[in-house]
Motif scaffolding. Structure first.
Motif, PDB file in Angstrom:
ATOM      1  N   GLU A  13       0.822  -1.208   0.000  1.00 49.23           N
ATOM      2  CA  GLU A  13       0.000   0.000   0.000  1.00 49.23           C
ATOM      3  C   GLU A  13       0.858   1.261   0.000  1.00 49.23           C
ATOM      4  O   GLU A  13       0.555   2.238  -0.710  1.00 49.23           O
ATOM      5  CB  GLU A  13      -0.937  -0.006   1.211  1.00 49.23           C
ATOM      6  N   GLN A  14       1.957   1.260   0.783  1.00 47.61           N
ATOM      7  CA  GLN A  14       2.819   2.452   0.813  1.00 47.61           C
ATOM      8  C   GLN A  14       3.477   2.681  -0.543  1.00 47.61           C
ATOM      9  O   GLN A  14       3.537   3.815  -1.042  1.00 47.61           O
ATOM     10  CB  GLN A  14       3.877   2.295   1.905  1.00 47.61           C
ATOM     11  N   VAL A  15       3.993   1.613  -1.170  1.00 43.91           N
ATOM     12  CA  VAL A  15       4.609   1.760  -2.488  1.00 43.91           C
ATOM     13  C   VAL A  15       3.572   2.248  -3.490  1.00 43.91           C
ATOM     14  O   VAL A  15       3.849   3.140  -4.316  1.00 43.91           O
ATOM     15  CB  VAL A  15       5.240   0.433  -2.943  1.00 43.91           C
ATOM     16  N   PHE A  16       2.363   1.694  -3.451  1.00 46.06           N
ATOM     17  CA  PHE A  16       1.304   2.066  -4.391  1.00 46.06           C
ATOM     18  C   PHE A  16       0.931   3.539  -4.231  1.00 46.06           C
ATOM     19  O   PHE A  16       0.821   4.272  -5.227  1.00 46.06           O
ATOM     20  CB  PHE A  16       0.073   1.175  -4.156  1.00 46.06           C
ATOM     21  N   ASN A  17       0.769   3.996  -2.982  1.00 45.64           N
ATOM     22  CA  ASN A  17       0.346   5.385  -2.761  1.00 45.64           C
ATOM     23  C   ASN A  17       1.430   6.382  -3.190  1.00 45.64           C
ATOM     24  O   ASN A  17       1.150   7.379  -3.853  1.00 45.64           O
ATOM     25  CB  ASN A  17      -0.006   5.586  -1.291  1.00 45.64           C
ATOM     26  N   VAL A  18       2.699   6.094  -2.788  1.00 51.59           N
ATOM     27  CA  VAL A  18       3.773   7.037  -3.119  1.00 51.59           C
ATOM     28  C   VAL A  18       4.022   7.072  -4.618  1.00 51.59           C
ATOM     29  O   VAL A  18       4.168   8.143  -5.229  1.00 51.59           O
ATOM     30  CB  VAL A  18       5.063   6.664  -2.343  1.00 51.59           C
ATOM     31  N   ALA A  19       4.065   5.910  -5.273  1.00 52.69           N
ATOM     32  CA  ALA A  19       4.331   5.856  -6.711  1.00 52.69           C
ATOM     33  C   ALA A  19       3.182   6.454  -7.504  1.00 52.69           C
ATOM     34  O   ALA A  19       3.391   7.114  -8.538  1.00 52.69           O
ATOM     35  CB  ALA A  19       4.574   4.415  -7.137  1.00 52.69           C
ATOM     36  N   SER A  20       1.921   6.259  -7.046  1.00 45.98           N
ATOM     37  CA  SER A  20       0.777   6.792  -7.782  1.00 45.98           C
ATOM     38  C   SER A  20       0.799   8.310  -7.819  1.00 45.98           C
ATOM     39  O   SER A  20       0.563   8.928  -8.863  1.00 45.98           O
ATOM     40  CB  SER A  20      -0.529   6.305  -7.139  1.00 45.98           C
ATOM     41  N   SER A  21       1.096   8.937  -6.692  1.00 45.77           N
ATOM     42  CA  SER A  21       1.114  10.404  -6.648  1.00 45.77           C
ATOM     43  C   SER A  21       2.197  10.984  -7.555  1.00 45.77           C
ATOM     44  O   SER A  21       2.041  12.087  -8.095  1.00 45.77           O
ATOM     45  CB  SER A  21       1.313  10.872  -5.203  1.00 45.77           C
ATOM     46  N   ASP A  22       3.298  10.255  -7.737  1.00 38.94           N
ATOM     47  CA  ASP A  22       4.376  10.730  -8.591  1.00 38.94           C
ATOM     48  C   ASP A  22       4.089  10.456 -10.058  1.00 38.94           C
ATOM     49  O   ASP A  22       4.322  11.292 -10.931  1.00 38.94           O
ATOM     50  CB  ASP A  22       5.683  10.055  -8.166  1.00 38.94           C
ATOM     51  N   LEU A  23       3.543   9.261 -10.380  1.00 39.77           N
ATOM     52  CA  LEU A  23       3.293   8.907 -11.776  1.00 39.77           C
ATOM     53  C   LEU A  23       2.095   9.639 -12.355  1.00 39.77           C
ATOM     54  O   LEU A  23       1.982   9.778 -13.577  1.00 39.77           O
ATOM     55  CB  LEU A  23       3.080   7.389 -11.898  1.00 39.77           C
ATOM     56  N   VAL A  24       1.183  10.108 -11.506  1.00 43.81           N
ATOM     57  CA  VAL A  24       0.027  10.851 -12.016  1.00 43.81           C
ATOM     58  C   VAL A  24       0.479  12.106 -12.731  1.00 43.81           C
ATOM     59  O   VAL A  24      -0.102  12.512 -13.746  1.00 43.81           O
ATOM     60  CB  VAL A  24      -0.941  11.174 -10.854  1.00 43.81           C
ATOM     61  N   ASN A  25       1.554  12.732 -12.221  1.00 45.62           N
ATOM     62  CA  ASN A  25       2.059  13.937 -12.883  1.00 45.62           C
ATOM     63  C   ASN A  25       2.591  13.654 -14.277  1.00 45.62           C
ATOM     64  O   ASN A  25       2.707  14.557 -15.105  1.00 45.62           O
ATOM     65  CB  ASN A  25       3.163  14.571 -12.030  1.00 45.62           C
ATOM     66  N   MET A  26       2.947  12.397 -14.524  1.00 42.45           N
ATOM     67  CA  MET A  26       3.389  12.007 -15.853  1.00 42.45           C
ATOM     68  C   MET A  26       2.227  11.536 -16.739  1.00 42.45           C
ATOM     69  O   MET A  26       2.440  11.164 -17.891  1.00 42.45           O
ATOM     70  CB  MET A  26       4.421  10.867 -15.744  1.00 42.45           C
ATOM     71  N   GLY A  27       1.023  11.501 -16.201  1.00 44.20           N
ATOM     72  CA  GLY A  27      -0.129  11.017 -16.967  1.00 44.20           C
ATOM     73  C   GLY A  27      -0.300   9.519 -16.894  1.00 44.20           C
ATOM     74  O   GLY A  27      -1.061   8.951 -17.671  1.00 44.20           O
ATOM     75  N   ILE A  28       0.445   8.867 -15.962  1.00 46.82           N
ATOM     76  CA  ILE A  28       0.375   7.404 -15.824  1.00 46.82           C
ATOM     77  C   ILE A  28      -0.320   7.097 -14.501  1.00 46.82           C
ATOM     78  O   ILE A  28       0.020   7.675 -13.454  1.00 46.82           O
ATOM     79  CB  ILE A  28       1.794   6.787 -15.855  1.00 46.82           C
ATOM     80  N   SER A  29      -1.240   6.166 -14.548  1.00 47.17           N
ATOM     81  CA  SER A  29      -1.937   5.722 -13.334  1.00 47.17           C
ATOM     82  C   SER A  29      -1.491   4.299 -13.013  1.00 47.17           C
ATOM     83  O   SER A  29      -1.299   3.473 -13.902  1.00 47.17           O
ATOM     84  CB  SER A  29      -3.460   5.762 -13.529  1.00 47.17           C
ATOM     85  N   VAL A  30      -1.295   4.035 -11.697  1.00 46.17           N
ATOM     86  CA  VAL A  30      -0.921   2.704 -11.234  1.00 46.17           C
ATOM     87  C   VAL A  30      -2.198   1.909 -11.006  1.00 46.17           C
ATOM     88  O   VAL A  30      -3.014   2.252 -10.140  1.00 46.17           O
ATOM     89  CB  VAL A  30      -0.080   2.782  -9.944  1.00 46.17           C
ATOM     90  N   VAL A  31      -2.379   0.883 -11.780  1.00 49.32           N
ATOM     91  CA  VAL A  31      -3.589   0.066 -11.653  1.00 49.32           C
ATOM     92  C   VAL A  31      -3.497  -0.818 -10.434  1.00 49.32           C
ATOM     93  O   VAL A  31      -4.439  -0.924  -9.640  1.00 49.32           O
ATOM     94  CB  VAL A  31      -3.804  -0.763 -12.928  1.00 49.32           C
ATOM     95  N   SER A  32      -2.334  -1.482 -10.234  1.00 48.32           N
ATOM     96  CA  SER A  32      -2.162  -2.356  -9.062  1.00 48.32           C
ATOM     97  C   SER A  32      -0.672  -2.543  -8.784  1.00 48.32           C
ATOM     98  O   SER A  32       0.167  -2.371  -9.684  1.00 48.32           O
ATOM     99  CB  SER A  32      -2.830  -3.719  -9.301  1.00 48.32           C
TER     100      SER A  32
END
Length: 428
Positions: A129-148
């Protein structure tokens, strides 16, 4: 000209009259050649194998972690699609996947450095969950969403995890041996108690059986007595019930007879009513109709007779008047004839009488022969001499006619024979 793309792809049209560029995810767009340019970007899901080798945790223990992440460029969000186009337009899927992989690996290393081996090992869900939350907030700025994101494997080269497992294994083995000994002890105690309880239960069972046998015999005797009494009561009740049933049957029969008689009376009444209606329909009404018809006929006949009587009376009145007139005229004629005869008698005297007698002789002969016209059978009895049979009848009639002159002479004093001779002489 028109260009199309599937739902897993986006098109970006830039150039003349396309400022800012038009982005279309899964659709079609019109592109003017030489004036406008079209570029495509993939929206497929990318599977990343995130490996972090020999990363020191918070307590300085190096471990290796492998995670699996699913990422994709979000085409439904215009802002994220615009950000992805700015960063990845013109790049291939492998290049985009490499950029996302390096970003995820960096965040995964950062999370590993802030956690202990025990935390990562024991609570994998928290780490994911921690990896998912931290990576999602960073990748969203690139236009990429973390599905899982899922933690796949944890291992180390120092046997740290193995040592943790040994202690736990020894503890578990110790607890198993202690548990086994306690289980055996408890089993022996329970077995002895079970045997004691078995013996006690057997004695109690035998005592209970004896007592139950005694109680059974007492109850059986009581039951036999009760059964005999109940049987006698049942026999008496049966006989009483039989008598009551017979009485009820007789009452029901009497009621049935009463009902049958009532029904028969009703049927008779219905039959009487039906016959009365039948007589009314077949006899009385026809009789009344016939009576009415006869009355009408009688009335008609009476009226006819009255009218006929009136007509006859009128006819008789008319006829009487006519007859009276005729009689008066006849009387006048006869009076004139009589006066003429009287005058003739005064002039001719005997000749007139003779002429009248001669005129009446055929009528006298007809009157003498008239009774013979209605005679069907004549029996003649001959006496003396003369003709016999039917030929005698004319003689008898002539005999009666020849006697008329004598009768006329006796009544009037005029001799028909002498008057006839005188008339003949006068004519000669």
């Amino acid at each position: 000209m028109f260009f199309t793309c599937g739902p897993n792809e986006a098109m970006v049209v830039s150039g003349f009259c396309r400022s800012p560029p038009v982005m279309v995810a899964g659709g079609r767009v019109l592109v003017v050649p030489c004036l406008q340019q079209i570029q495509r970007i993939s929206l497929n899901t990318l599977t990343l194998n995130v490996r972090s080798e020999k990363v020191y945790t918070r307590h300085g223990v190096p471990i290796s972690v492998t995670g699996i992440a699913q990422v994709k460029i979000q085409g439904q969000n215009k802002e994220m699609l615009a950000a992805a186009c700015q960063m990845f337009l013109g790049k291939s899927e492998s290049e985009i996947a490499q950029i996302a992989l390096e970003t995820l690996e960096g965040h995964q290393r950062a999370i590993m450095a802030h956690m202990t081996v025990e935390e990562i090992y024991k609570d994998r869900q928290k780490f994911s969950e921690q990896v998912f939350n931290v990576a999602s907030s960073d990748l969203v700025n690139m236009g990429i969403s973390v599905v899982s994101y899922t933690l796949k494997d944890i291992h180390d080269d120092q046997d740290y995890l193995h040592s943790l497992g040994k202690g736990r294994t020894a503890q578990v083995q110790r607890d198993a041996r202690v548990g086994e000994a306690e289980a055996k002890r408890d089993a022996g105690i329970r077995e002895a108690r079970a045997r004691q309880e078995q013996v006690s239960a057997q004695l109690l069972s035998e005592t209970a059986m004896a007592q139950a046998q005694r109680d059974f015999q007492v109850q059986q005797a009581l039951c036999d007595a009760a059964v005999s009494a109940r049987k006698a009561q049942a026999d008496l009740a049966y006989q009483l019930q039989v008598a009551k049933t017979k009485q009820q049957i007789e009452e029901q029969r009497a009621q049935v007879l009463v009902v049958e008689r009532a029904q028969q009376a009703q049927l008779q009444e219905h039959e009487i009513g039906r016959r009365e209606r039948e007589l009314e329909a077949t006899v009385r009404k026809p009789a009344e109709a016939e009576r009415y018809r006869l009355e009408r006929l009688a009335e008609a006949e009476r009226m006819q007779m009255m009218m006929q009587a009136e007509a006859e009376a009128e006819a008789m009145k008319v006829t009487g008047a006519a007859r009276a007139a005729a009689v008066a005229a006849r009387a006048r004629a006869e009076a004139a004839q009589t006066a003429a005869k009287a005058e003739a008698f005064g002039q001719y005297q005997e000749a007139a009488v003779v002429d009248m007698v001669l005129q009446r002789l055929p009528q006298v002969a007809e009157a003498v022969a008239q009774p013979l016209l209605g005679t069907r059978r004549v029996t003649l009895v001959a006496g003396g001499s003369g003709d016999v049979g039917v030929s005698r009848l004319p003689g008898e009639i002539l005999d009666v006619v020849t006697r008329l002159p004598a009768a006329v002479e006796a009544l009037t004093g005029v001799s028909v024979t002498q008057a006839t001779q005188k008339k003949s002489e006068c004519q000669g």
